[in-house]
Design a protein around this motif. Sequence first.
Motif, PDB file in Angstrom:
ATOM      1  N   ASP A 172       0.826  -1.218   0.000  1.00  0.00           N
ATOM      2  CA  ASP A 172       0.000   0.000   0.000  1.00  0.00           C
ATOM      3  C   ASP A 172       0.855   1.260   0.000  1.00  0.00           C
ATOM      4  OD1 ASP A 172      -2.236  -1.537   0.069  1.00  0.00           O
ATOM      5  OD2 ASP A 172      -2.305  -1.581   2.270  1.00  0.00           O
ATOM      6  N   ASP A 173       2.161   1.115   0.277  1.00  0.00           N
ATOM      7  CA  ASP A 173       3.013   2.316   0.344  1.00  0.00           C
ATOM      8  C   ASP A 173       3.962   2.346  -0.863  1.00  0.00           C
ATOM      9  OD1 ASP A 173       4.820   0.341   0.842  1.00  0.00           O
ATOM     10  OD2 ASP A 173       5.028   0.779   2.987  1.00  0.00           O
ATOM     11  N   ARG A 174       4.965   3.222  -0.818  1.00  0.00           N
ATOM     12  CA  ARG A 174       5.875   3.387  -1.960  1.00  0.00           C
ATOM     13  C   ARG A 174       7.216   2.689  -1.689  1.00  0.00           C
ATOM     14  NH1 ARG A 174       4.216   4.803  -6.581  1.00  0.00           N
ATOM     15  NH2 ARG A 174       5.954   6.212  -7.047  1.00  0.00           N
ATOM     16  N   HIS A 175       7.126   1.535  -1.009  1.00  0.00           N
ATOM     17  CA  HIS A 175       8.357   0.805  -0.671  1.00  0.00           C
ATOM     18  C   HIS A 175       8.480  -0.499  -1.461  1.00  0.00           C
ATOM     19  CE1 HIS A 175      10.106   3.171   2.563  1.00  0.00           C
ATOM     20  NE2 HIS A 175       8.869   3.574   2.763  1.00  0.00           N
ATOM     21  N   ILE A 176       9.726  -0.972  -1.486  1.00  0.00           N
ATOM     22  CA  ILE A 176      10.019  -2.269  -2.110  1.00  0.00           C
ATOM     23  C   ILE A 176      10.676  -3.117  -1.040  1.00  0.00           C
ATOM     24  CG2 ILE A 176      11.388  -3.440  -3.874  1.00  0.00           C
ATOM     25  CD1 ILE A 176      11.469  -0.826  -5.439  1.00  0.00           C
ATOM     26  N   GLN A 177      10.133  -4.293  -0.806  1.00  0.00           N
ATOM     27  CA  GLN A 177      10.788  -5.176   0.152  1.00  0.00           C
ATOM     28  C   GLN A 177      11.162  -6.476  -0.560  1.00  0.00           C
ATOM     29  OE1 GLN A 177       9.204  -7.244   3.893  1.00  0.00           O
ATOM     30  NE2 GLN A 177       9.745  -5.168   4.550  1.00  0.00           N
ATOM     31  N   LEU A 178      12.468  -6.792  -0.512  1.00  0.00           N
ATOM     32  CA  LEU A 178      12.994  -7.933  -1.276  1.00  0.00           C
ATOM     33  C   LEU A 178      13.551  -8.998  -0.335  1.00  0.00           C
ATOM     34  CD1 LEU A 178      15.097  -5.876  -3.874  1.00  0.00           C
ATOM     35  CD2 LEU A 178      12.717  -6.661  -4.097  1.00  0.00           C
ATOM     36  N   TYR A 179      13.423 -10.251  -0.754  1.00  0.00           N
ATOM     37  CA  TYR A 179      14.039 -11.337   0.010  1.00  0.00           C
ATOM     38  C   TYR A 179      14.618 -12.369  -0.961  1.00  0.00           C
ATOM     39  CZ  TYR A 179      14.902 -14.954   3.445  1.00  0.00           C
ATOM     40  OH  TYR A 179      15.527 -15.881   4.239  1.00  0.00           O
ATOM     41  N   ALA A 180      15.909 -12.705  -0.764  1.00  0.00           N
ATOM     42  CA  ALA A 180      16.581 -13.727  -1.588  1.00  0.00           C
ATOM     43  C   ALA A 180      16.673 -15.017  -0.791  1.00  0.00           C
ATOM     44  CB  ALA A 180      17.983 -13.255  -1.976  1.00  0.00           C
ATOM     45  N   LEU A 181      15.960 -16.020  -1.279  1.00  0.00           N
ATOM     46  CA  LEU A 181      15.887 -17.293  -0.556  1.00  0.00           C
ATOM     47  C   LEU A 181      17.260 -17.962  -0.430  1.00  0.00           C
ATOM     48  CD1 LEU A 181      13.528 -18.923   0.620  1.00  0.00           C
ATOM     49  CD2 LEU A 181      13.420 -20.157  -1.538  1.00  0.00           C
ATOM     50  N   ASP A 182      18.027 -17.955  -1.501  1.00  0.00           N
ATOM     51  CA  ASP A 182      19.322 -18.658  -1.464  1.00  0.00           C
ATOM     52  C   ASP A 182      20.286 -18.000  -0.494  1.00  0.00           C
ATOM     53  OD1 ASP A 182      18.354 -20.361  -3.388  1.00  0.00           O
ATOM     54  OD2 ASP A 182      19.114 -19.145  -5.040  1.00  0.00           O
ATOM     55  N   GLN A 183      20.331 -16.679  -0.520  1.00  0.00           N
ATOM     56  CA  GLN A 183      21.252 -15.956   0.361  1.00  0.00           C
ATOM     57  C   GLN A 183      20.658 -15.758   1.758  1.00  0.00           C
ATOM     58  OE1 GLN A 183      20.579 -15.104  -2.750  1.00  0.00           O
ATOM     59  NE2 GLN A 183      22.545 -14.995  -3.796  1.00  0.00           N
ATOM     60  N   ASP A 240       4.005   3.186 -14.376  1.00  0.00           N
ATOM     61  CA  ASP A 240       3.637   3.497 -13.002  1.00  0.00           C
ATOM     62  C   ASP A 240       3.783   2.242 -12.128  1.00  0.00           C
ATOM     63  OD1 ASP A 240       2.716   4.765 -10.825  1.00  0.00           O
ATOM     64  OD2 ASP A 240       0.606   4.833 -11.456  1.00  0.00           O
ATOM     65  N   VAL A 241       4.987   2.060 -11.605  1.00  0.00           N
ATOM     66  CA  VAL A 241       5.257   0.899 -10.740  1.00  0.00           C
ATOM     67  C   VAL A 241       4.970   1.320  -9.297  1.00  0.00           C
ATOM     68  CG1 VAL A 241       7.029  -0.716  -9.936  1.00  0.00           C
ATOM     69  CG2 VAL A 241       7.071   0.110 -12.307  1.00  0.00           C
ATOM     70  N   GLY A 242       4.111   0.565  -8.610  1.00  0.00           N
ATOM     71  CA  GLY A 242       3.806   0.866  -7.201  1.00  0.00           C
ATOM     72  C   GLY A 242       4.720   0.088  -6.267  1.00  0.00           C
ATOM     73  N   GLY A 243       4.471   0.232  -4.951  1.00  0.00           N
ATOM     74  CA  GLY A 243       5.259  -0.527  -3.972  1.00  0.00           C
ATOM     75  C   GLY A 243       4.968  -2.025  -4.092  1.00  0.00           C
ATOM     76  N   PHE A 244       5.972  -2.861  -3.779  1.00  0.00           N
ATOM     77  CA  PHE A 244       5.745  -4.316  -3.872  1.00  0.00           C
ATOM     78  C   PHE A 244       6.682  -5.089  -2.953  1.00  0.00           C
ATOM     79  CE2 PHE A 244       8.880  -3.266  -7.149  1.00  0.00           C
ATOM     80  CZ  PHE A 244       9.812  -4.282  -7.062  1.00  0.00           C
ATOM     81  N   ASN A 245       6.233  -6.303  -2.634  1.00  0.00           N
ATOM     82  CA  ASN A 245       7.066  -7.278  -1.929  1.00  0.00           C
ATOM     83  C   ASN A 245       7.480  -8.340  -2.923  1.00  0.00           C
ATOM     84  OD1 ASN A 245       6.604  -6.117   0.685  1.00  0.00           O
ATOM     85  ND2 ASN A 245       4.547  -7.031   0.627  1.00  0.00           N
ATOM     86  N   LEU A 246       8.721  -8.784  -2.835  1.00  0.00           N
ATOM     87  CA  LEU A 246       9.199  -9.799  -3.792  1.00  0.00           C
ATOM     88  C   LEU A 246      10.126 -10.782  -3.080  1.00  0.00           C
ATOM     89  CD1 LEU A 246      10.465  -9.098  -7.401  1.00  0.00           C
ATOM     90  CD2 LEU A 246      11.770 -10.576  -5.897  1.00  0.00           C
ATOM     91  N   VAL A 247       9.857 -12.054  -3.290  1.00  0.00           N
ATOM     92  CA  VAL A 247      10.731 -13.131  -2.792  1.00  0.00           C
ATOM     93  C   VAL A 247      11.173 -13.932  -4.016  1.00  0.00           C
ATOM     94  CG1 VAL A 247      10.812 -15.273  -1.432  1.00  0.00           C
ATOM     95  CG2 VAL A 247       9.524 -13.292  -0.580  1.00  0.00           C
TER      96      VAL A 247
END
Length: 391
Positions: A65-76, A111-118
């Motif tokens: 809902d906000d303008r942030h990006i949260q990333l997670y790398a499973l291998d690392q 128009d890219v919004g905030g997202f979570n990515l794993v």
Amino acid sequence: MSITTTTSLQNAVHEKYLELHGDTPLLVRSPGRVNLIGEHTDYNQGLVLPAAINKNIIVAIGKRDDRHIQLYALDQQESFDAALNALERSPLLWPDYILGVVQQLQQRGHDVGGFNLVFGGDIPQGAGLSSSAALECATGFALNELFDLDISRLDIALAAQAAENEFVGVKCGLMDQFASVFGKEQQLIKLDCADFSYDYIPFNNPDLCIVLFDTQVKHSLASSAYNERREQCERGVALIQQHHQHVKSLRDVTIEQLDEYVKPVDATVYNRCHYVVSEIKRLQDGCEDLKNDDFNAFGQRMFETHDGLQHLYEVSCDELDVLVDLVRDNDAVLGARMMGGGFGGCTINLVKIDQVQNLVDTVIGAYNERTGRTAQAYIANISGGTNVILD
Ligand code: GLA
């Protein structure tokens, strides 16, 4: 030994996303690639002959809902946070492949919004199988779906390449990203990097398979030497342009022009350009071999490519040369050469399928004797390009 993305990888990425964020993600996969022939030709407006393989990066993504990006790398097992309006390079490196794509999409007005990515993957890293391109393409494809951006496959590949050029700083051509996005089962992609036109060429001889021998080394000069090769090619073009203004790239150049205008000025630049001009021709001849089902002739050209990369373009290394030399006189192998940018990674070998196991045992044993290292072998199956994974 065989290359398969298991559903367990897909499940692991999915579950990690659910654990971290709770909502149901969109899942996208994007493959690594091999290249049969046409090496270091893509950024010279030449032709390449890659194929996607069944080793993948899998991305799980959902909106915030906000303008942030949260990333997670499973291998690392590492996470990284960024703000959409302040994208900069990360000390961790892997986030750059994702953030660079976001930046490219923004620059193209999307128009890219905030997202979570794993994400996670089973493409061996540093092996020259383009795990970074697969991550870039999976990201571009996933963002396109998530935010309904209506970007074509070609533009996803181009944005991914630009991310690598400008954000990561490697001046790569389009081959890896194009192969990841446009891969098709049992088909090679003959891509013309001058205008992005392409044809699929069937590769389904039941008696042959593609074996990759991984040196298990990646020399640190790889990306600086890569950019240097590109500059040397541009220098060769500039020398010819003084006499032939229509010449825009090595694609337009003949060996005679190199002899006349480059050889007397710079022997190193001459060697680099000679290799590239010959390699573009070799690929075209190789495609004729494939049309005629003449895999022996095609294999010989692969050995010739290796010789050019070793002696003229000088992007091979001792470990790669050992792996190619070990199979030169082996009846099971029709052709072999180093693959990709160079200075480590894999050789690609065209092998008679009924002799694979014997070959693998012999090569791994002899490589260990010669280098003290343990090579890995993979059988590459040619697979489809980037897609949404449907549950
Ligand atoms: C790397 C680059 C590609 C291509 C190859 C060499 O894989 O990313 O663009 O230039 O090297 O053919």
